[in-house]
Motif scaffolding. Structure first.
Motif, PDB file in Angstrom:
ATOM      1  N   ILE A  44      36.044 -37.698  39.942  1.00  0.00           N
ATOM      2  CA  ILE A  44      36.292 -37.802  38.657  1.00  0.00           C
ATOM      3  C   ILE A  44      36.024 -39.039  38.132  1.00  0.00           C
ATOM      4  CG2 ILE A  44      38.094 -35.735  38.598  1.00  0.00           C
ATOM      5  CD1 ILE A  44      40.194 -38.057  38.944  1.00  0.00           C
ATOM      6  N   PRO A  45      34.773 -39.631  38.379  1.00  0.00           N
ATOM      7  CA  PRO A  45      34.463 -40.731  37.376  1.00  0.00           C
ATOM      8  C   PRO A  45      35.115 -40.930  36.228  1.00  0.00           C
ATOM      9  CG  PRO A  45      32.587 -39.452  37.808  1.00  0.00           C
ATOM     10  CD  PRO A  45      33.647 -38.638  38.456  1.00  0.00           C
ATOM     11  N   MET A  46      35.861 -42.006  35.991  1.00  0.00           N
ATOM     12  CA  MET A  46      36.396 -42.413  34.681  1.00  0.00           C
ATOM     13  C   MET A  46      36.147 -43.692  34.170  1.00  0.00           C
ATOM     14  SD  MET A  46      40.595 -41.683  35.106  1.00  0.00           S
ATOM     15  CE  MET A  46      41.121 -40.274  35.951  1.00  0.00           C
ATOM     16  N   GLU A  47      36.249 -43.681  32.643  1.00  0.00           N
ATOM     17  CA  GLU A  47      35.689 -44.782  32.034  1.00  0.00           C
ATOM     18  C   GLU A  47      37.124 -45.029  30.854  1.00  0.00           C
ATOM     19  OE1 GLU A  47      32.468 -46.734  29.180  1.00  0.00           O
ATOM     20  OE2 GLU A  47      31.987 -44.960  30.503  1.00  0.00           O
ATOM     21  N   ARG A  48      37.453 -46.344  31.036  1.00  0.00           N
ATOM     22  CA  ARG A  48      38.702 -46.728  29.999  1.00  0.00           C
ATOM     23  C   ARG A  48      38.046 -46.678  28.473  1.00  0.00           C
ATOM     24  NH1 ARG A  48      41.288 -52.056  28.965  1.00  0.00           N
ATOM     25  NH2 ARG A  48      42.933 -51.609  27.368  1.00  0.00           N
ATOM     26  N   LEU A  49      38.646 -46.262  27.514  1.00  0.00           N
ATOM     27  CA  LEU A  49      38.381 -45.970  26.123  1.00  0.00           C
ATOM     28  C   LEU A  49      39.023 -47.283  25.331  1.00  0.00           C
ATOM     29  CD1 LEU A  49      38.129 -42.316  25.358  1.00  0.00           C
ATOM     30  CD2 LEU A  49      36.385 -43.639  25.888  1.00  0.00           C
ATOM     31  N   ASP A  50      38.285 -47.947  24.665  1.00  0.00           N
ATOM     32  CA  ASP A  50      38.846 -49.026  23.715  1.00  0.00           C
ATOM     33  C   ASP A  50      38.010 -49.200  22.412  1.00  0.00           C
ATOM     34  OD1 ASP A  50      41.264 -51.002  23.374  1.00  0.00           O
ATOM     35  OD2 ASP A  50      39.661 -52.253  23.153  1.00  0.00           O
ATOM     36  N   PRO A  51      38.594 -48.954  21.173  1.00  0.00           N
ATOM     37  CA  PRO A  51      39.740 -48.463  20.825  1.00  0.00           C
ATOM     38  C   PRO A  51      39.995 -47.112  21.490  1.00  0.00           C
ATOM     39  CG  PRO A  51      38.674 -49.476  19.107  1.00  0.00           C
ATOM     40  CD  PRO A  51      37.759 -49.373  19.887  1.00  0.00           C
ATOM     41  N   MET A  52      41.146 -46.922  21.655  1.00  0.00           N
ATOM     42  CA  MET A  52      41.680 -45.534  22.359  1.00  0.00           C
ATOM     43  C   MET A  52      41.259 -44.381  21.292  1.00  0.00           C
ATOM     44  SD  MET A  52      45.358 -46.287  23.928  1.00  0.00           S
ATOM     45  CE  MET A  52      46.365 -46.849  22.492  1.00  0.00           C
ATOM     46  N   TYR A  53      41.651 -44.401  19.974  1.00  0.00           N
ATOM     47  CA  TYR A  53      41.344 -43.350  18.814  1.00  0.00           C
ATOM     48  C   TYR A  53      41.259 -44.136  17.779  1.00  0.00           C
ATOM     49  CZ  TYR A  53      46.420 -43.434  18.585  1.00  0.00           C
ATOM     50  OH  TYR A  53      47.722 -43.816  18.298  1.00  0.00           O
ATOM     51  N   THR A  54      40.935 -43.287  16.715  1.00  0.00           N
ATOM     52  CA  THR A  54      41.210 -43.876  15.336  1.00  0.00           C
ATOM     53  C   THR A  54      42.072 -42.825  14.592  1.00  0.00           C
ATOM     54  OG1 THR A  54      38.648 -44.545  15.193  1.00  0.00           O
ATOM     55  CG2 THR A  54      39.765 -44.154  13.174  1.00  0.00           C
ATOM     56  N   ALA A  55      42.890 -43.482  13.729  1.00  0.00           N
ATOM     57  CA  ALA A  55      43.887 -42.594  12.847  1.00  0.00           C
ATOM     58  C   ALA A  55      43.528 -42.689  11.704  1.00  0.00           C
ATOM     59  CB  ALA A  55      45.281 -43.419  12.947  1.00  0.00           C
ATOM     60  N   TYR A  56      43.304 -41.463  10.800  1.00  0.00           N
ATOM     61  CA  TYR A  56      42.705 -41.277   9.553  1.00  0.00           C
ATOM     62  C   TYR A  56      43.991 -41.113   8.791  1.00  0.00           C
ATOM     63  CZ  TYR A  56      37.727 -41.688  11.238  1.00  0.00           C
ATOM     64  OH  TYR A  56      36.652 -41.701  11.699  1.00  0.00           O
ATOM     65  N   TYR A  64      48.772 -48.135  29.611  1.00  0.00           N
ATOM     66  CA  TYR A  64      47.821 -47.719  30.794  1.00  0.00           C
ATOM     67  C   TYR A  64      46.587 -47.141  30.424  1.00  0.00           C
ATOM     68  CZ  TYR A  64      52.422 -47.918  33.238  1.00  0.00           C
ATOM     69  OH  TYR A  64      53.452 -48.620  33.817  1.00  0.00           O
ATOM     70  N   GLY A  65      46.459 -47.102  28.987  1.00  0.00           N
ATOM     71  CA  GLY A  65      45.035 -46.855  28.656  1.00  0.00           C
ATOM     72  C   GLY A  65      44.668 -45.298  28.440  1.00  0.00           C
ATOM     73  N   VAL A  66      43.744 -45.074  27.709  1.00  0.00           N
ATOM     74  CA  VAL A  66      43.268 -43.795  27.615  1.00  0.00           C
ATOM     75  C   VAL A  66      42.045 -43.826  28.132  1.00  0.00           C
ATOM     76  CG1 VAL A  66      42.508 -41.919  25.997  1.00  0.00           C
ATOM     77  CG2 VAL A  66      44.673 -43.151  25.647  1.00  0.00           C
ATOM     78  N   TRP A  67      41.682 -42.752  28.789  1.00  0.00           N
ATOM     79  CA  TRP A  67      40.485 -42.745  29.783  1.00  0.00           C
ATOM     80  C   TRP A  67      39.534 -41.274  29.554  1.00  0.00           C
ATOM     81  CZ3 TRP A  67      39.776 -46.597  33.757  1.00  0.00           C
ATOM     82  CH2 TRP A  67      40.676 -47.517  33.566  1.00  0.00           C
ATOM     83  N   PHE A  68      38.324 -41.581  29.755  1.00  0.00           N
ATOM     84  CA  PHE A  68      37.569 -40.441  29.595  1.00  0.00           C
ATOM     85  C   PHE A  68      36.898 -40.193  30.929  1.00  0.00           C
ATOM     86  CE2 PHE A  68      33.195 -38.479  29.123  1.00  0.00           C
ATOM     87  CZ  PHE A  68      33.592 -37.479  28.238  1.00  0.00           C
ATOM     88  N   ILE A  69      36.824 -38.605  31.572  1.00  0.00           N
ATOM     89  CA  ILE A  69      36.326 -38.369  32.830  1.00  0.00           C
ATOM     90  C   ILE A  69      34.921 -37.755  32.399  1.00  0.00           C
ATOM     91  CG2 ILE A  69      36.352 -36.993  34.567  1.00  0.00           C
ATOM     92  CD1 ILE A  69      39.476 -36.717  34.333  1.00  0.00           C
ATOM     93  N   LYS A  70      33.905 -38.420  33.209  1.00  0.00           N
ATOM     94  CA  LYS A  70      32.441 -37.835  33.030  1.00  0.00           C
ATOM     95  C   LYS A  70      32.375 -36.473  33.044  1.00  0.00           C
ATOM     96  CE  LYS A  70      27.726 -38.685  34.253  1.00  0.00           C
ATOM     97  NZ  LYS A  70      26.619 -39.386  35.270  1.00  0.00           N
ATOM     98  N   GLY A  71      31.781 -35.673  32.123  1.00  0.00           N
ATOM     99  CA  GLY A  71      31.654 -34.266  31.931  1.00  0.00           C
ATOM    100  C   GLY A  71      32.796 -33.544  31.361  1.00  0.00           C
ATOM    101  N   GLY A  72      33.706 -34.241  30.765  1.00  0.00           N
ATOM    102  CA  GLY A  72      34.957 -33.897  30.135  1.00  0.00           C
ATOM    103  C   GLY A  72      36.140 -33.641  31.097  1.00  0.00           C
ATOM    104  N   MET A  73      37.136 -32.864  30.439  1.00  0.00           N
ATOM    105  CA  MET A  73      38.286 -32.807  31.191  1.00  0.00           C
ATOM    106  C   MET A  73      38.127 -31.658  32.525  1.00  0.00           C
ATOM    107  SD  MET A  73      40.907 -34.656  30.612  1.00  0.00           S
ATOM    108  CE  MET A  73      42.395 -34.106  30.629  1.00  0.00           C
TER     109      MET A  73
END
Length: 500
Positions: free
Chosen positions: A79-91, A213-222
């Protein structure tokens, strides 16, 4: 000779339980009604686009990695992961806020709002982190097998420290005054299917976990997590049967003996049930005495989480002006929106979430295109005052499209759609046996949490165990992984005297 375990359901908790038990030396067979692993962590492929069906936000990555490390594997190979920053955008109606978990960037953002709120945010973090440590050490990672496991002076004192009687919204308002920041710090209770307007304040640990602890993305999605767990289970020698809906659990003389599948009895020493607990008690446990207090009437009277309507749009272009993978679009009256979800009303100005996984992994969409996953929190089927039909689908679809067209970067969304499909609350109920279509299982109210939530070990049947989002400690992928750990440890505890 190895003892045998039948695991019902290849959802996250079922897969994790199967891996743990296979690794512990049992002969484990997994039975799944669908044609692929993951449960609600499913995958949709259509017109060259690939979408995660349900879960999409990776938090607490250490818990994802733990199941692979247990088996002596390198999680990065699975499960190769990459940390996201910014974590998200709030509209919001008049602006957008990019939310970072980098403390330096975050403090600059907060100070732009107000110094008072920046200080209040740090006070919130300190308070909720102290409560999180108590919850982690004394509640989230342990079972409540007997009443005395909770009702003793030490545990009651720990429970008091959690200060659970306040609501998430009210608790956040004590620390920050800016309404937008309050919403950014409280809406995450919807990740586990409860409203911040009345959900226990303890659940504001969820945004804290994102920040610390951050929000992460797994390559290929969840779905990569689900397929990786299946791969590991098979590598360990486990067996999986797909398109294999279990009809009921075999119980004789207060003891689980196996399962019935296609009219055939399949015997095993233990049964681990990952089917949604309310569904399992109503449909898989036929023995009245084995149900205990969870009679059909009791199951119907319990409170259920909200559900979700998810739209999967294949787009005829890349959305380069939308910067990030995770995007939350808030209604201008979020409090009313939340109240309407949990009172069963058809929403007239829904808040929703947009996930663009192809931004991180271009292989999830055809070249030069993006896939948009749009999730609208809605009422569960027992609460909803309306039917799910084509009219309802189009009603929410149009609401989402019309709102997106007002947001910079999404203006042409309607004409860009070249592929679309949906998952409704009815689909969650029919495909994944989510009782009442409640995506997150039983609602985690105070009277349905910790020792008051269904536990891993069956109360009236030996050799039967439950795991998943409706059992303790609750919903959300990391917490469900803890559920699998607890259920496995309960089975091992019961079997230990026999193996010595």
């Amino acid at each position: 000779m190895k003892k045998t375990v039948s695991v019902i359901g290849a959802g996250v908790a079922g897969l994790a339980s199967a891996i743990r038990l296979q690794h512990a030396g049992y002969d484990v067979t997994l039975y799944e009604k669908e044609s692929m692993p993951g449960g609600k962590m499913h995958q949709i492929k259509k017109d060259g686009f690939t979408f995660d069906l349900g879960p999409s936000i990776v938090m607490m990555p250490a818990l994802y990695k733990e199941i692979f490390e247990l088996a002596g594997r390198d999680p990065d190979d699975y499960i190769p992961m990459e940390r996201l920053d910014p974590m998200y955008t709030a509209y919001f109606d008049d602006e957008k806020i990019d939310v970072s978990s980098d403390l330096v960037k975050l403090m600059a953002q907060l100070e732009d709002l107000s110094d008072e709120d920046a200080a209040g945010f740090l006070s919130y973090l300190k308070d909720i982190y102290e409560r999180y440590i108590i919850a982690k050490d004394h509640f989230l990672q342990r079972p409540f097998r007997n009443a005395k496991d909770f009702y003793n002076p030490f545990m009651i004192n720990q429970a008091r420290k959690l200060k659970t009687f306040d609501s998430a919204n009210h608790m956040i308002a004590k620390y920050v005054k800016d309404k937008r920041l309050q919403q950014i710090l409280s809406f995450q209770t919807l990740y586990i299917g409860i409203s911040p307007n009345n959900g226990p304040s303890l659940y504001t640990i969820i945004p804290m976990i994102e920040y610390l602890y951050g929000v992460w993305f797994i390559k290929g999605g969840m779905y990569t997590m689900a397929s990786a767990m299946e791969r590991l289970f098979k590598e360990l020698g486990g067996t999986v049967h797909y398109n294999a809906p279990v009809e009921h659990i075999l119980i004789e003389n207060k003891q689980a003996k196996g399962i019935q599948l296609n009219g055939e009895q399949i015997l095993s020493d233990f049964v681990m049930c990952n089917a949604d607990f309310p569904y399992a008690m109503k449909n898989l446990v036929k023995d009245t005495e084995a149900k205990g207090k969870y009679t059909d009437k009791k199951i119907d009277s319990m409170k259920y989480s909200c559900s979700c309507f998810v739209l999967y749009f294949g787009m005829d272009r890349k959305y380069d002006k939308v910067d990030y993978v995770h995007n939350f679009i808030f209604s201008n009256d979020l409090d009313r929106n939340l109240d309407d979800i949990f009172s069963g009303k058809l929403l007239d100005k829904a808040s929703f979430y947009v996930y663009i996984a192809s931004k991180m992994d271009p292989t999830l969409a055809p070249e030069g295109k993006d896939g948009l996953y749009v999730l609208v929190p809605v009422s569960d089927l027992s609460t909803a005052e309306y039917e799910w039909n084509e009219e309802t689908i189009q009603y929410y679809r149009n609401q989402v499209i019309n709102k997106l067209k007002t947001i910079e970067g999404f203006e042409t969304v309607e004409e860009d759609i070249i592929s679309e499909s949906y998952t409704t609350p009815v689909d969650f109920e029919q495909r994944f046996n989510a009782y009442n279509g409640a995506t997150f299982g039983l609602r985690p109210t105070l009277t349905q949490s910790n020792h008051l939530r269904p536990q891993a070990k069956a109360k009236h049947t030996d050799n039967l165990y439950f795991t998943g989002s409706s059992t303790h400690p609750g919903a959300g992928v990391p917490i469900v992984l803890l559920s699998a750990k607890i259920a496995t440890e309960e089975l091992l505890l019961d079997d230990q005297p026999q193996s010595n």
